[in-house]
Design a protein around this motif. Sequence first.
Motif, PDB file in Angstrom:
ATOM      1  N   TRP A  27      -9.444 -31.457  13.728  1.00 15.91           N
ATOM      2  CA  TRP A  27     -10.388 -32.128  14.648  1.00 15.91           C
ATOM      3  C   TRP A  27      -9.850 -32.042  16.091  1.00 15.91           C
ATOM      4  N   THR A  28      -8.593 -32.396  16.250  1.00 13.28           N
ATOM      5  CA  THR A  28      -7.993 -32.385  17.592  1.00 13.28           C
ATOM      6  C   THR A  28      -7.892 -30.958  18.134  1.00 13.28           C
ATOM      7  N   TRP A  31     -11.281 -29.645  19.293  1.00  9.26           N
ATOM      8  CA  TRP A  31     -11.703 -30.207  20.589  1.00  9.26           C
ATOM      9  C   TRP A  31     -10.849 -29.688  21.730  1.00  9.26           C
ATOM     10  N   LYS A  35     -11.592 -27.844  25.602  1.00  8.01           N
ATOM     11  CA  LYS A  35     -10.990 -28.245  26.888  1.00  8.01           C
ATOM     12  C   LYS A  35     -10.107 -27.155  27.493  1.00  8.01           C
ATOM     13  N   ILE A  51       0.272 -31.919  26.781  1.00  8.23           N
ATOM     14  CA  ILE A  51      -0.927 -32.556  26.206  1.00  8.23           C
ATOM     15  C   ILE A  51      -0.929 -32.343  24.689  1.00  8.23           C
ATOM     16  N   GLU A  62      -1.766 -41.271  13.369  1.00 11.41           N
ATOM     17  CA  GLU A  62      -3.055 -41.625  12.764  1.00 11.41           C
ATOM     18  C   GLU A  62      -3.166 -41.096  11.332  1.00 11.41           C
ATOM     19  N   LEU A 105     -18.628 -41.143  15.608  1.00  8.98           N
ATOM     20  CA  LEU A 105     -18.285 -40.661  16.951  1.00  8.98           C
ATOM     21  C   LEU A 105     -19.409 -39.827  17.576  1.00  8.98           C
TER      22      LEU A 105
ATOM     23  N   ARG B 187      -3.907 -37.620  31.124  1.00  5.96           N
ATOM     24  CA  ARG B 187      -4.610 -36.399  30.737  1.00  5.96           C
ATOM     25  C   ARG B 187      -4.729 -36.301  29.216  1.00  5.96           C
ATOM     26  N   ALA B 188      -3.645 -36.658  28.515  1.00  8.74           N
ATOM     27  CA  ALA B 188      -3.645 -36.532  27.056  1.00  8.74           C
ATOM     28  C   ALA B 188      -4.524 -37.600  26.402  1.00  8.74           C
ATOM     29  N   PHE B 189      -4.354 -38.844  26.814  1.00 10.10           N
ATOM     30  CA  PHE B 189      -5.084 -39.927  26.144  1.00 10.10           C
ATOM     31  C   PHE B 189      -6.474 -40.140  26.750  1.00 10.10           C
ATOM     32  N   ASP B 191      -8.196 -38.576  29.009  1.00  9.14           N
ATOM     33  CA  ASP B 191      -9.066 -37.443  29.312  1.00  9.14           C
ATOM     34  C   ASP B 191      -9.299 -36.570  28.087  1.00  9.14           C
ATOM     35  N   PHE B 192      -8.690 -36.937  26.967  1.00  4.85           N
ATOM     36  CA  PHE B 192      -8.780 -36.046  25.808  1.00  4.85           C
ATOM     37  C   PHE B 192      -8.842 -36.828  24.491  1.00  4.85           C
ATOM     38  N   LEU B 193      -7.733 -37.454  24.116  1.00  3.25           N
ATOM     39  CA  LEU B 193      -7.660 -38.043  22.780  1.00  3.25           C
ATOM     40  C   LEU B 193      -8.587 -39.247  22.590  1.00  3.25           C
ATOM     41  N   GLU B 195     -11.003 -40.184  25.036  1.00  3.04           N
ATOM     42  CA  GLU B 195     -11.951 -40.192  26.157  1.00  3.04           C
ATOM     43  C   GLU B 195     -13.302 -40.786  25.746  1.00  3.04           C
ATOM     44  N   PRO B 200     -14.148 -38.022  21.437  1.00  6.45           N
ATOM     45  CA  PRO B 200     -12.689 -38.003  21.603  1.00  6.45           C
ATOM     46  C   PRO B 200     -12.011 -37.047  20.625  1.00  6.45           C
ATOM     47  N   ALA B 201     -10.876 -36.514  21.050  1.00  6.88           N
ATOM     48  CA  ALA B 201     -10.165 -35.543  20.223  1.00  6.88           C
ATOM     49  C   ALA B 201      -9.308 -36.192  19.162  1.00  6.88           C
ATOM     50  N   SER B 202      -9.157 -37.489  19.248  1.00  8.53           N
ATOM     51  CA  SER B 202      -8.442 -38.208  18.193  1.00  8.53           C
ATOM     52  C   SER B 202      -9.488 -38.870  17.300  1.00  8.53           C
ATOM     53  N   LEU B 203      -9.511 -38.429  16.055  1.00 13.86           N
ATOM     54  CA  LEU B 203     -10.560 -38.894  15.149  1.00 13.86           C
ATOM     55  C   LEU B 203     -10.415 -40.388  14.836  1.00 13.86           C
ATOM     56  N   PHE B 205      -7.775 -42.849  16.211  1.00 14.50           N
ATOM     57  CA  PHE B 205      -7.518 -43.716  17.372  1.00 14.50           C
ATOM     58  C   PHE B 205      -8.653 -43.614  18.393  1.00 14.50           C
ATOM     59  N   GLY B 206      -9.263 -42.447  18.464  1.00 16.95           N
ATOM     60  CA  GLY B 206     -10.404 -42.277  19.369  1.00 16.95           C
ATOM     61  C   GLY B 206     -11.527 -43.214  18.981  1.00 16.95           C
TER      62      GLY B 206
END
Lengths: 177, 513
Positions: A27-28, A31, A35, A51, A62, A105, B187-189, B191-193, B195, B200-203, B205-206
Amino acid sequence: MVIFNRLPKLSQIASVYAVIVLVIYIWTILWSFWKLPSWLFFLSIGEILTIYAYSFATNLLESLLILCLPLGLGVILPRKWFLDVFVSRGVIVVLSVLGFAAYILTQFNSREDYPGNIIRLFPIVLLASLVVAFFVGRVKFLTRAIDFISEQATVFLFISIPLSLLALLVILVRVIF
Amino acid sequence: MPPITRRDFLKLAALTGGAAAMGSTQKFGIETLTQGRSLAASPDQKGVIIFVFDAMTARDLSVYGYPRATTPNLERLAARSTVFHAHNSAGNYTTPGTASLLTGTYPWTHRALNISGLIARKYVNNNLFHAFGKSFHRIAYSQNIYVTYQLDQFGEDVDELINPEAFSVVDQVIGSNFSHDRDAAYRAFDDFLTENSEIPASLVFGLISRLLLRRQLALYKNTDYPAGPPRTSNYSLFFQLKDVMDGVLEHLKRTSSALPRLAYYHLWAPHGPYRPTPQFANTFIDNYKPNTKPAHRFANDISTSDLRTHRSHYDEYIANVDNEFGRILDFMEKDGLLEKNYLVITSDHGEMFERGEDGHITPLLFDPVIHSPLIISSPGQTSRTDITTATSSVDVLPTLLSLAGQKIPDWCEGQLLPGLGGTFDAQRSTFTVEAKTNPAFAPITKATVAMRKGSYKLIYYTGYEGEASFELYDHETDLEEMNDLYPKQPAIAKTLRAELLDTLLSVNNKIKS
């Protein structure tokens, strides 16, 4: 201790964890591909790798959090309901939960709205996944198929775990020093 | 002897008990760094306080003659200030516009070209705070995290960096917790993980962070904002305008360094989404009808009626901002801060509501989107001075340094502002660059460049679909930019085009080399 007696074998945990890892990391990574072109416009390779370091460390945490779900169910539910067929039932439950998370989401239409009607379905989804997991666990063919696939997936752990630990180390160094 | 780093200082402070002297700044999440330096300062040394109102176009401010009474308080300030009537931002959105303001260089030099881009790493020491030096107490606050990225790049040049979410009612800015690695963490959290603007890129925590944020918003109740508090459009930061101004006001009161201050406050409003309080909402339902202009080929085809509605909301939000700023002005007048400091009011870029386009994320560089307010009140100034010469945001840094008696560094590309040490130069050219889809590390090939020379403004579109093209306007006779002179005045067009293309070639050659 009683709780430790209720935990599945390490190989079984690894199989379920591998499926979690597969979903969460992919998933990460997917995405990040969306970016990456813009990052390449203005960030150095080192900054982009940072990043990814944050991302993999987050993914590690997680994935471990999600792993607690089947482990917890194994402890709570009667042995025959869950623990005896831990891999296939655990995989069904985590895939359902992660799939539902991914669905939620996609349901935020604005920055401020709260799709409460969907979120309230979570207990039903969890319950339904348990029911499905229970029945899947009774079908030998499906159990064997899920066991086989999740066992194959454990190969990803040999990449994800060292990578994530390295990422965690990098972040700790950056954050502390 | 190597310079004392922040970490060295903190270690020293911890050892000697000096940390106690730093005081508690937890309330606002303020990181205070008072480095080992002389606190001696000339008692008559004036400070500098800069307010940047994000996306505030000069075209919609009554202080510049706009027919709607949007800025009575800025008018009050203008009565004792130097008011620049043709001040252009060097960029049409936050990143390049602010970087030019803070570095005194054009976007093709500082290279913060992209939406959340950064200043070229080799130029990070070429900034306002570094140039003012340690004889000033240097404070920076920005609600816009794109600016915080840049402020973070300046590192120890900023003594006191206030977190973007400091005065918010609801926020979820994870990166601020990583004080040693804030830029990367944002940038990591944020703007990405985790956002909030995209998936969000974190399934896990996002989702959790998003649910927590929405829950907080659902619990937010305030009659001033029945539809929810104003927010920034790029990060999860929700605020009440009053709280932000109160926060800044408290900070202005509280800062009690022996040194003169260099304070930079970059406020989100009136940047969209426009959310005025009920006191200001619907105050501009009137008969004002701005000129209707034909849709531009690069515009988004927004209807004229929608543009007018959006403009009214924007104007109402400006009036709201001005009203809140009035409280700060009252305090500064009462407390004598205006006698001890230069007060600068400006913006990083403008906002447009014409030709089928609204906002500022656009390839278009028409006047409303680059015409920024610039009002500078000097200590003891009692009357208004109006400057109509074209000026640029790159001029602010050298002018402030000059006013503060500091040396102007040779890397600076701006000039002293007329009326504040500079002179009128009819032959001078200033530039605005829009290149958000051009790689920061490559020559500029996809961009819009506007060159202002005298009363003429040449706009060059290159790298977009179709052939490169030019537009030429004469602001002396056509401030609304309705009459494209490019095909009608070939001699002037040829001269200006040659200069613009030569300049672009020159800056691109520098990048190639």
